[in-house]
Structures are given as C-alpha cells and as structure tokens.
Design a protein around this motif. Structure first.
Motif, PDB file in Angstrom:
ATOM      1  N   ALA A  69       0.735  -1.135  -0.056  1.00 30.10           N
ATOM      2  CA  ALA A  69       0.092   0.058  -0.113  1.00 30.10           C
ATOM      3  C   ALA A  69       0.684   1.112   0.020  1.00 30.10           C
ATOM      4  O   ALA A  69       2.155   1.032   0.450  1.00 30.10           O
ATOM      5  CB  ALA A  69      -0.868   0.021   1.314  1.00 30.10           C
ATOM      6  N   ARG A  70       0.585   2.241  -0.391  1.00 27.72           N
ATOM      7  CA  ARG A  70       0.983   3.521  -0.717  1.00 27.72           C
ATOM      8  C   ARG A  70       0.212   4.639  -0.483  1.00 27.72           C
ATOM      9  O   ARG A  70      -0.986   4.842  -0.843  1.00 27.72           O
ATOM     10  CB  ARG A  70       1.820   3.539  -1.939  1.00 27.72           C
ATOM     11  N   PHE A  71       0.865   6.074  -0.289  1.00 28.91           N
ATOM     12  CA  PHE A  71       0.107   7.380  -0.248  1.00 28.91           C
ATOM     13  C   PHE A  71       1.150   8.234  -0.744  1.00 28.91           C
ATOM     14  O   PHE A  71       2.221   8.432  -0.246  1.00 28.91           O
ATOM     15  CB  PHE A  71      -0.244   7.693   1.163  1.00 28.91           C
ATOM     16  N   ASP A  72       0.903   8.695  -2.102  1.00 25.46           N
ATOM     17  CA  ASP A  72       1.744   9.552  -2.931  1.00 25.46           C
ATOM     18  C   ASP A  72       1.123  10.763  -2.646  1.00 25.46           C
ATOM     19  O   ASP A  72       0.251  11.436  -2.904  1.00 25.46           O
ATOM     20  CB  ASP A  72       1.547   9.109  -4.417  1.00 25.46           C
ATOM     21  N   VAL A  73       2.184  11.355  -1.904  1.00 29.55           N
ATOM     22  CA  VAL A  73       1.770  12.846  -1.160  1.00 29.55           C
ATOM     23  C   VAL A  73       1.378  13.858  -2.133  1.00 29.55           C
ATOM     24  O   VAL A  73       0.191  14.513  -2.179  1.00 29.55           O
ATOM     25  CB  VAL A  73       2.929  13.424  -0.225  1.00 29.55           C
ATOM     26  N   PHE A  74       2.256  13.993  -3.315  1.00 26.86           N
ATOM     27  CA  PHE A  74       1.844  14.990  -4.094  1.00 26.86           C
ATOM     28  C   PHE A  74       1.431  14.669  -5.444  1.00 26.86           C
ATOM     29  O   PHE A  74       1.494  15.515  -6.465  1.00 26.86           O
ATOM     30  CB  PHE A  74       3.331  15.989  -4.345  1.00 26.86           C
ATOM     31  N   GLY A  75       1.246  13.451  -5.575  1.00 23.07           N
ATOM     32  CA  GLY A  75       0.789  12.694  -7.035  1.00 23.07           C
ATOM     33  C   GLY A  75       1.767  12.686  -7.910  1.00 23.07           C
ATOM     34  O   GLY A  75       1.299  12.194  -9.240  1.00 23.07           O
ATOM     35  N   ASP A  76       3.005  12.800  -7.605  1.00 26.73           N
ATOM     36  CA  ASP A  76       3.890  12.942  -8.687  1.00 26.73           C
ATOM     37  C   ASP A  76       5.283  11.855  -8.299  1.00 26.73           C
ATOM     38  O   ASP A  76       6.278  11.853  -9.016  1.00 26.73           O
ATOM     39  CB  ASP A  76       4.604  14.169  -8.852  1.00 26.73           C
ATOM     40  N   GLY A  77       5.113  10.907  -7.293  1.00 28.01           N
ATOM     41  CA  GLY A  77       6.151  10.314  -6.965  1.00 28.01           C
ATOM     42  C   GLY A  77       7.385  10.631  -6.406  1.00 28.01           C
ATOM     43  O   GLY A  77       8.313  10.021  -6.001  1.00 28.01           O
ATOM     44  N   THR A  78       7.408  12.076  -5.857  1.00 30.91           N
ATOM     45  CA  THR A  78       8.552  12.408  -5.075  1.00 30.91           C
ATOM     46  C   THR A  78       8.319  12.292  -3.761  1.00 30.91           C
ATOM     47  O   THR A  78       9.565  11.956  -2.795  1.00 30.91           O
ATOM     48  CB  THR A  78       8.308  14.107  -5.319  1.00 30.91           C
ATOM     49  N   VAL A  79       7.088  11.956  -2.919  1.00 27.90           N
ATOM     50  CA  VAL A  79       7.167  11.572  -1.666  1.00 27.90           C
ATOM     51  C   VAL A  79       5.940  10.510  -1.378  1.00 27.90           C
ATOM     52  O   VAL A  79       5.158  11.029  -1.830  1.00 27.90           O
ATOM     53  CB  VAL A  79       6.730  12.800  -0.736  1.00 27.90           C
ATOM     54  N   VAL A  80       6.460   9.355  -1.116  1.00 23.18           N
ATOM     55  CA  VAL A  80       5.504   8.495  -0.969  1.00 23.18           C
ATOM     56  C   VAL A  80       5.562   7.777   0.315  1.00 23.18           C
ATOM     57  O   VAL A  80       6.767   7.376   0.955  1.00 23.18           O
ATOM     58  CB  VAL A  80       5.710   7.224  -2.154  1.00 23.18           C
ATOM     59  N   VAL A  81       4.514   7.452   0.953  1.00 24.46           N
ATOM     60  CA  VAL A  81       4.501   6.852   2.493  1.00 24.46           C
ATOM     61  C   VAL A  81       3.901   5.434   2.434  1.00 24.46           C
ATOM     62  O   VAL A  81       3.030   5.408   1.501  1.00 24.46           O
ATOM     63  CB  VAL A  81       3.442   7.889   3.357  1.00 24.46           C
ATOM     64  N   VAL A  82       4.527   4.614   3.140  1.00 24.76           N
ATOM     65  CA  VAL A  82       4.048   3.287   3.220  1.00 24.76           C
ATOM     66  C   VAL A  82       3.807   2.880   4.543  1.00 24.76           C
ATOM     67  O   VAL A  82       4.477   3.522   5.612  1.00 24.76           O
ATOM     68  CB  VAL A  82       5.065   2.417   2.353  1.00 24.76           C
ATOM     69  N   PRO A  83       2.711   2.080   4.987  1.00 24.72           N
ATOM     70  CA  PRO A  83       2.586   1.598   6.264  1.00 24.72           C
ATOM     71  C   PRO A  83       3.535   0.626   6.783  1.00 24.72           C
ATOM     72  O   PRO A  83       4.007  -0.204   6.119  1.00 24.72           O
ATOM     73  CB  PRO A  83       1.073   0.979   6.360  1.00 24.72           C
ATOM     74  N   THR A  84       4.129   0.975   8.094  1.00 26.35           N
ATOM     75  CA  THR A  84       5.122  -0.187   8.656  1.00 26.35           C
ATOM     76  C   THR A  84       4.760  -0.138  10.071  1.00 26.35           C
ATOM     77  O   THR A  84       5.582  -0.150  11.092  1.00 26.35           O
ATOM     78  CB  THR A  84       6.566   0.632   8.446  1.00 26.35           C
ATOM     79  N   PHE A  85       3.743  -0.713  10.184  1.00 27.39           N
ATOM     80  CA  PHE A  85       3.111  -0.641  11.719  1.00 27.39           C
ATOM     81  C   PHE A  85       3.637  -1.755  12.550  1.00 27.39           C
ATOM     82  O   PHE A  85       4.319  -2.719  12.253  1.00 27.39           O
ATOM     83  CB  PHE A  85       1.822  -1.006  11.573  1.00 27.39           C
ATOM     84  N   GLY A  86       3.841  -1.232  13.745  1.00 31.03           N
ATOM     85  CA  GLY A  86       4.807  -2.171  14.812  1.00 31.03           C
ATOM     86  C   GLY A  86       5.328  -1.316  15.973  1.00 31.03           C
ATOM     87  O   GLY A  86       4.972  -1.651  17.073  1.00 31.03           O
ATOM     88  N   HIS A  87       6.247  -0.572  15.344  1.00 33.53           N
ATOM     89  CA  HIS A  87       6.780   0.313  16.440  1.00 33.53           C
ATOM     90  C   HIS A  87       5.614   1.233  17.354  1.00 33.53           C
ATOM     91  O   HIS A  87       5.954   1.205  18.458  1.00 33.53           O
ATOM     92  CB  HIS A  87       7.769   1.285  16.025  1.00 33.53           C
TER      93      HIS A  87
END
Length: 321
Positions: free
Chosen positions: A200-218
């Motif tokens: 899964a991902r979230f493309d913050v600006f919609g252009d691939g420069t900043v992409v967030v992925v879930p890493t749940f646990g910590h």
C-alpha cells in the motif's frame, strides 16, 4: 545504566532476523518534480553503540539526532516529523512514574539543538502545507505545538492512538503533544497499490516525489516515507524501525533495551526490519535513513554548521516566490 547496556548486549548477541516473506519488487517511477529536502537537528545525545542495535555493534557510539525534515515541493512545504520539543522536560512531568523513567532513558536524554520554528524561518518557510508524522513519540511529534493550525497527516491507527491517549493516558504519547494534535489530525489515505516491496502507498503530491508506506509495529500506525529528490538521490525515512543503519548490513533489529522501552509490538517491528533488509537487497542504491542515526544524516546532508539548516536538491521555483 551500565548494567542495562550489558544486559541488552547479552540478550541480542544472536539477534539475526529471519528473512521477510518473499515479495515482488515494484520499481518506483522517476520523480515528477524538483524538490529540496533540509535537515533540522532539533536535539540529540551520544550514547554507547550497544544502545542502537542488536548484538555487537560496529559503531562504538550512537550519535543521536531528533530530526525534522523540511521537504520543499512546488505544491507546498511539508515537514516530516517535528523533532523534540524544547519544553520536553516540563511536558514529561504529566507522565506516571514508569513512563517518566522510560522517557528519561529514551527521548528525554536529548540535549536541545535547533528550534524548529526558527529553523523554518531561516529556510524561508512561513507556514508549512502540512506536517507528516512517522509516529507520535515525543522526539517526533514534539515540535507540532509550535506550528498550530497546520494539518497533521498520520496513519488512521496513529490517530486512534492519540484519541485513546486523550481519553485514558498510558504514557505512550506525552499528554501535551496529544492535546496539540487534537482537532487537526488527517488520516493518511493509503491506496492498495504496490510500491517497492510494500502493498500500500500514499503518494503525497501525486508525482512520485514523496511516497508513504505503512510499517506498523513500533507504534500502531508508524510509517516510512520514500523521498525521491532525483533519480540518483533517493532515500527512505524509516522512523524508529531501526536506530543505526548498520542494522541493515548486519540483519539485526534494535537493541533489546530499545525494543523493550519503545516498541509497542516488538515482533511486528522485527518483521518490518526484515522487510527493510529485503528492500535493501532489491534496491541497493536506495539510502535507508533511520530517524535517529545522526551519522547517516551527516553523510546525506552534510554537517550542520549552525547557520541555515543543510539541504539537498534544488529549491523549487514555487517555493522561491
């Protein structure tokens, strides 16, 4: 404290991680816009290397940074994590006895360095578009109070953690920080689309420069953020999945002591670290940036001389206006 460090070393002497579940690698697209990324070193401390990673560490010391990253994009300025609060020692007094002890051995050891708001002013940032938190521990969410009314993006699970802490405090979050986030948290809208070795991902600006992925646990909603400055300069900010970059080369997680004090779900965190090891094998040119590894920040951004915070990339035109 020396006895705790020895115990941590002994408990993790054979700490190699099992391999991650096989996962196809989806090459990231080329970034679509020029960006600049700046490092704000809000605080830190130097501790023995054994604090930072399992087993016998290569680093004799762990040079800690509590960092904020200012990402300047043509569509706006994003602050990734906000570092440690300059008022952290006063804020921790609301915690219970055990939480105060844990804080004193972790985030509370930070010695203040830069003030986030003053650093933003030095960079010419008047009001960020949003704050993006890797998670809500004190040395990541501490500066949010100094930027009121700015939306805060975080995973829905992390938002639920804050809401639960406001109702029934457990000390996972400093109460002052939970109050500062109340009413302006925006859940990250992850899409079920693969990115690198994540599902899964979230493309913050919609252009691939900043992409967030879930890493749940910590924490229940901790995330990692891929930052693609240029095709030849890419890194992933991994929050507190690991504390020293050598963990990737040595295939180990954090020290037992730091897992015990800071991980909400240690087993799940270890699985996410194994996924980072897998990612490094699949994409060795990608820089893995632990949130508190000051040497890794200096290697990427250069030394902080106390003037304008050090930056990489080119300031985009819209941010110059």
């Amino acid at each position: 404290m020396r006895k705790l460090i020895v115990l941590s070393l002994l408990s993790t002497a054979c700490a190699s991680l099992p391999p991650a579940v096989p996962h196809a690698f989806v090459p990231p697209p080329a970034p679509g816009a020029p960006i600049q990324v700046c490092w704000v070193d809000t605080g830190g401390v130097t501790v023995p290397g054994g604090y930072g990673a399992g087993g016998s560490t290569v680093a004799a010391t762990w040079e800690v940074t509590s960092a904020a990253l200012v990402i300047r994009h043509p569509k706006g300025d994003l602050v990734l994590d906000t570092g440690i609060s300059p008022h952290a020692q006063e804020e921790q007094r609301e915690l219970g006895a055990w939480s105060r002890f844990t804080f004193s051995q972790t985030a509370g050891r930070n010695v203040p360095r830069r003030n986030l708001k003053e650093a933003l002013t030095a960079l010419g940032v008047t009001r960020p578009t949003a704050l993006l938190l890797s998670h809500v521990h004190a040395d990541h969410a501490g500066g949010a109070a100094s930027l009121p009314d700015v939306p805060v993006w975080l995973a829905a699970e992390e938002k639920q953690l804050i809401e639960a802490e406001l109702e029934h405090p457990r000390g996972v979050v400093l109460p002052a920080h939970a109050r500062a986030l109340k009413g302006r948290m925006v859940p990250i809208p992850f899409a079920a689309e693969p990115y690198a070795n994540y599902e899964a991902r979230f493309d913050v600006f919609g252009d691939g420069t900043v992409v967030v992925v879930p890493t749940f646990g910590h924490t229940p909603g901790s995330v990692a953020t891929f930052v693609n400055v240029s095709p030849g300069q890419r890194f992933v900010h991994v929050g507190d999945l690991i504390n020293l970059r050598e963990s990737i080369d040595r295939n180990v997680g954090k020290s037992w002591l730091m897992r015990r004090f800071t991980d909400e779900d240690s087993a799940r965190t270890q699985a996410e670290v194994a996924k980072l090891v897998q990612l490094h094998a699949q994409d060795p040119e990608l820089i893995i940036l632990p949130a508190h590894d000051r040497r890794a920040f200096v290697e990427l951004f250069g030394a902080d001389d106390g003037g304008v915070p050090p930056c990489i990339g080119a300031q985009p035109r819209a941010s110059r206006d």
